[in-house]
Motif scaffolding. Structure first.
Motif, PDB file in Angstrom:
ATOM      1  N   ALA A 207      79.378  35.769   5.741  1.00  0.00           N
ATOM      2  CA  ALA A 207      79.413  37.514   5.948  1.00  0.00           C
ATOM      3  C   ALA A 207      78.364  37.613   7.457  1.00  0.00           C
ATOM      4  O   ALA A 207      78.505  38.518   8.060  1.00  0.00           O
ATOM      5  CB  ALA A 207      78.571  37.705   4.997  1.00  0.00           C
ATOM      6  N   LEU A 208      77.439  37.210   7.747  1.00  0.00           N
ATOM      7  CA  LEU A 208      76.407  36.920   8.326  1.00  0.00           C
ATOM      8  C   LEU A 208      77.291  37.084  10.211  1.00  0.00           C
ATOM      9  O   LEU A 208      76.857  37.397  11.473  1.00  0.00           O
ATOM     10  CB  LEU A 208      75.211  36.764   8.616  1.00  0.00           C
ATOM     11  CG  LEU A 208      74.587  37.342   7.050  1.00  0.00           C
ATOM     12  CD1 LEU A 208      72.570  36.803   7.563  1.00  0.00           C
ATOM     13  CD2 LEU A 208      73.446  38.350   8.578  1.00  0.00           C
ATOM     14  N   THR A 209      77.998  35.402   9.886  1.00  0.00           N
ATOM     15  CA  THR A 209      78.647  35.135  11.027  1.00  0.00           C
ATOM     16  C   THR A 209      79.954  36.123  11.267  1.00  0.00           C
ATOM     17  O   THR A 209      79.616  36.835  12.993  1.00  0.00           O
ATOM     18  CB  THR A 209      79.151  34.185  11.150  1.00  0.00           C
ATOM     19  OG1 THR A 209      78.505  33.164  10.148  1.00  0.00           O
ATOM     20  CG2 THR A 209      80.723  33.430  12.085  1.00  0.00           C
ATOM     21  N   LEU A 210      80.452  36.846  10.488  1.00  0.00           N
ATOM     22  CA  LEU A 210      81.275  37.919  10.990  1.00  0.00           C
ATOM     23  C   LEU A 210      81.593  38.444  10.814  1.00  0.00           C
ATOM     24  O   LEU A 210      81.477  39.671  11.800  1.00  0.00           O
ATOM     25  CB  LEU A 210      82.508  37.336   9.407  1.00  0.00           C
ATOM     26  CG  LEU A 210      83.908  38.527   9.281  1.00  0.00           C
ATOM     27  CD1 LEU A 210      84.618  38.615  10.702  1.00  0.00           C
ATOM     28  CD2 LEU A 210      84.201  39.258   8.357  1.00  0.00           C
ATOM     29  N   ARG A 211      80.172  39.033  10.815  1.00  0.00           N
ATOM     30  CA  ARG A 211      78.690  40.068  11.050  1.00  0.00           C
ATOM     31  C   ARG A 211      79.324  40.580  13.163  1.00  0.00           C
ATOM     32  O   ARG A 211      79.336  41.476  13.200  1.00  0.00           O
ATOM     33  CB  ARG A 211      78.177  41.057  10.528  1.00  0.00           C
ATOM     34  CG  ARG A 211      77.534  42.223   9.979  1.00  0.00           C
ATOM     35  CD  ARG A 211      75.913  42.105  10.189  1.00  0.00           C
ATOM     36  NE  ARG A 211      75.074  43.382   9.587  1.00  0.00           N
ATOM     37  CZ  ARG A 211      74.505  44.385  11.381  1.00  0.00           C
ATOM     38  NH1 ARG A 211      74.156  43.772  12.245  1.00  0.00           N
ATOM     39  NH2 ARG A 211      74.250  45.236  11.002  1.00  0.00           N
ATOM     40  N   THR A 212      78.432  39.798  12.745  1.00  0.00           N
ATOM     41  CA  THR A 212      77.749  38.849  14.077  1.00  0.00           C
ATOM     42  C   THR A 212      78.948  39.652  14.778  1.00  0.00           C
ATOM     43  O   THR A 212      79.529  39.432  15.841  1.00  0.00           O
ATOM     44  CB  THR A 212      77.024  37.896  15.209  1.00  0.00           C
ATOM     45  OG1 THR A 212      76.565  37.669  13.521  1.00  0.00           O
ATOM     46  CG2 THR A 212      76.987  37.593  15.970  1.00  0.00           C
ATOM     47  N   LEU A 213      80.453  38.495  14.647  1.00  0.00           N
ATOM     48  CA  LEU A 213      81.449  39.039  15.943  1.00  0.00           C
ATOM     49  C   LEU A 213      82.220  40.073  15.546  1.00  0.00           C
ATOM     50  O   LEU A 213      82.520  40.265  16.856  1.00  0.00           O
ATOM     51  CB  LEU A 213      82.362  37.642  15.300  1.00  0.00           C
ATOM     52  CG  LEU A 213      82.262  36.192  14.701  1.00  0.00           C
ATOM     53  CD1 LEU A 213      83.020  35.518  14.041  1.00  0.00           C
ATOM     54  CD2 LEU A 213      81.886  36.052  16.340  1.00  0.00           C
ATOM     55  N   VAL A 214      81.933  40.508  14.383  1.00  0.00           N
ATOM     56  CA  VAL A 214      82.776  41.858  14.481  1.00  0.00           C
ATOM     57  C   VAL A 214      82.264  42.768  15.493  1.00  0.00           C
ATOM     58  O   VAL A 214      82.188  43.745  16.018  1.00  0.00           O
ATOM     59  CB  VAL A 214      82.903  42.634  13.056  1.00  0.00           C
ATOM     60  CG1 VAL A 214      83.226  44.237  13.270  1.00  0.00           C
ATOM     61  CG2 VAL A 214      83.886  41.608  12.345  1.00  0.00           C
ATOM     62  N   ASP A 215      80.752  42.659  15.466  1.00  0.00           N
ATOM     63  CA  ASP A 215      79.521  43.505  16.038  1.00  0.00           C
ATOM     64  C   ASP A 215      79.862  43.214  17.831  1.00  0.00           C
ATOM     65  O   ASP A 215      80.625  44.370  18.493  1.00  0.00           O
ATOM     66  CB  ASP A 215      78.759  43.487  15.986  1.00  0.00           C
ATOM     67  CG  ASP A 215      77.259  43.846  15.020  1.00  0.00           C
ATOM     68  OD1 ASP A 215      79.003  44.600  14.154  1.00  0.00           O
ATOM     69  OD2 ASP A 215      76.718  44.211  14.204  1.00  0.00           O
ATOM     70  N   GLU A 216      80.608  42.015  18.216  1.00  0.00           N
ATOM     71  CA  GLU A 216      80.511  42.339  19.387  1.00  0.00           C
ATOM     72  C   GLU A 216      82.006  42.383  19.880  1.00  0.00           C
ATOM     73  O   GLU A 216      82.170  42.399  20.900  1.00  0.00           O
ATOM     74  CB  GLU A 216      80.819  40.345  19.578  1.00  0.00           C
ATOM     75  CG  GLU A 216      78.969  40.049  19.987  1.00  0.00           C
ATOM     76  CD  GLU A 216      79.065  38.161  19.420  1.00  0.00           C
ATOM     77  OE1 GLU A 216      80.210  37.682  19.400  1.00  0.00           O
ATOM     78  OE2 GLU A 216      77.799  37.918  20.037  1.00  0.00           O
ATOM     79  N   ASP A 217      82.629  42.345  18.827  1.00  0.00           N
ATOM     80  CA  ASP A 217      83.768  42.593  19.294  1.00  0.00           C
ATOM     81  C   ASP A 217      84.607  43.694  18.402  1.00  0.00           C
ATOM     82  O   ASP A 217      85.432  42.852  17.329  1.00  0.00           O
ATOM     83  CB  ASP A 217      85.126  41.689  19.946  1.00  0.00           C
ATOM     84  CG  ASP A 217      86.837  41.999  19.821  1.00  0.00           C
ATOM     85  OD1 ASP A 217      86.880  43.373  19.816  1.00  0.00           O
ATOM     86  OD2 ASP A 217      87.257  41.481  19.785  1.00  0.00           O
ATOM     87  N   PRO A 218      84.001  45.314  17.652  1.00  0.00           N
ATOM     88  CA  PRO A 218      84.953  46.297  16.876  1.00  0.00           C
ATOM     89  C   PRO A 218      86.609  46.376  17.115  1.00  0.00           C
ATOM     90  O   PRO A 218      87.284  47.262  16.756  1.00  0.00           O
ATOM     91  CB  PRO A 218      83.703  46.648  17.671  1.00  0.00           C
ATOM     92  CG  PRO A 218      84.048  46.949  18.070  1.00  0.00           C
ATOM     93  CD  PRO A 218      83.152  45.802  19.365  1.00  0.00           C
ATOM     94  N   THR A 219      87.421  46.200  18.584  1.00  0.00           N
ATOM     95  CA  THR A 219      88.675  46.509  18.807  1.00  0.00           C
ATOM     96  C   THR A 219      89.365  46.195  17.869  1.00  0.00           C
ATOM     97  O   THR A 219      89.714  45.263  16.791  1.00  0.00           O
ATOM     98  CB  THR A 219      89.526  45.561  19.394  1.00  0.00           C
ATOM     99  OG1 THR A 219      88.079  44.524  20.776  1.00  0.00           O
ATOM    100  CG2 THR A 219      90.478  45.714  20.375  1.00  0.00           C
ATOM    101  N   GLY A 220      90.686  47.726  17.483  1.00  0.00           N
ATOM    102  CA  GLY A 220      91.411  48.227  16.243  1.00  0.00           C
ATOM    103  C   GLY A 220      90.660  47.972  14.914  1.00  0.00           C
ATOM    104  O   GLY A 220      91.195  49.063  14.531  1.00  0.00           O
ATOM    105  N   LEU A 221      89.424  48.655  15.350  1.00  0.00           N
ATOM    106  CA  LEU A 221      88.672  49.344  14.028  1.00  0.00           C
ATOM    107  C   LEU A 221      88.403  50.374  14.279  1.00  0.00           C
ATOM    108  O   LEU A 221      87.389  51.005  15.681  1.00  0.00           O
ATOM    109  CB  LEU A 221      87.478  48.552  13.655  1.00  0.00           C
ATOM    110  CG  LEU A 221      87.939  47.308  13.609  1.00  0.00           C
ATOM    111  CD1 LEU A 221      86.024  46.274  12.367  1.00  0.00           C
ATOM    112  CD2 LEU A 221      88.534  47.147  11.576  1.00  0.00           C
TER     113      LEU A 221
END
Length: 246
Positions: A207-221
């Motif tokens: 979850a922490l890994t995915l949160r970091t990746l989403v924060d870096e690239d929120p494309t499509g959201l």
């Protein structure tokens, strides 16, 4: 004694003169007249290069602090946790080698105003922690981890500076560093690097890994979707040690 005749341009001579005078006064006073006399220049030259006495002081501090942050570029390893340890040690060593600079940087803070000079070092710490999060090694969000580690690093350094040199307990730095890391790393990340892969396999680590990746690239959201996803991932990351409800 003046810096007249020393190598370097006027700006460099002014920086050196100001640093020497700050060091000699323990960081308490700085006279622009004394700086100019020591550097062998006239007052207009100082104001041309730095704008004001405070501008000169800020430049001196920035020059000193750069000596601490620059080594990171050539000393990074493939392990972000080990790099954080190395950065901690450079931070402590810089403070002990330059106590006047360090006291001016961290001992004269203004409420609500982060120090712009130390911001690059803070940014480097966040970069390392972000990489650790990508690998599933963090147990708390990056921002929380950065604030905790920085606070511990600064407090330890200031404490060691106040200790008499011959009685300085350097083991304090190691103990506080490892305690600070233990508080922010996933338990598996405290193992030797080859054994850390298991950290990413846990729900909280993922979850922490995915949160970091989403924060870096929120494309499509959308902004709302991004916020909702972050909230859900934060809940999952914080519940890693609790059993799932039936």
């Amino acid at each position: 004694m003046t810096t007249r005749g020393r190598s370097g341009n006027a700006r460099d001579r002014l920086l050196l003169a100001a640093a020497e005078l700050l060091d000699g006064s323990g960081g308490r006073t700085l006279s622009t007249r004394a700086v100019c006399e020591r550097a062998g220049v006239q007052a207009p030259t100082l104001y041309h290069h730095f704008g004001s006495k405070q501008g000169l002081i800020d430049a001196v501090l920035n020059h000193g602090f750069t000596q601490y942050v620059q080594p990171h570029a050539s000393s990074g390893s493939a392990d972000p946790v080990d790099d954080i340890r190395q950065g901690w040690e450079r931070h402590v060593r810089f403070g002990l080698d330059h106590p006047t600079f360090y006291a001016l940087l961290y001992g004269q803070v203004e409420p609500g105003r982060p120090c712009a000079i130390t911001a690059p070092a803070h940014a480097m710490l966040r970069e390392l922690l972000t990489e650790a999060a990508r690998r599933g090694l963090l147990g708390v969000p990056v921002d929380d981890a950065a604030e905790q580690i920085l606070a511990a690093n600064v407090g330890t350094t200031l404490s060691l500076i106040t200790q008499p040199e011959g009685e300085r307990d350097m083991g304090l730095s190691d103990r506080v560093r490892e305690a600070a890391l233990a508080a922010v790393l996933h338990p598996a990340a405290r193992q030797p690097a080859p054994d850390r892969a298991a950290a990413a396999a846990t729900r909280a680590g993922a979850a922490l890994t995915l949160r970091t990746l989403v924060d870096e690239d929120p494309t499509g959201l959308t902004a709302g979707e991004h916020g909702l996803l972050r909230e859900l991932l934060d809940r999952l990351a914080g519940s890693g040690s609790r059993p799932d409800p039936a």
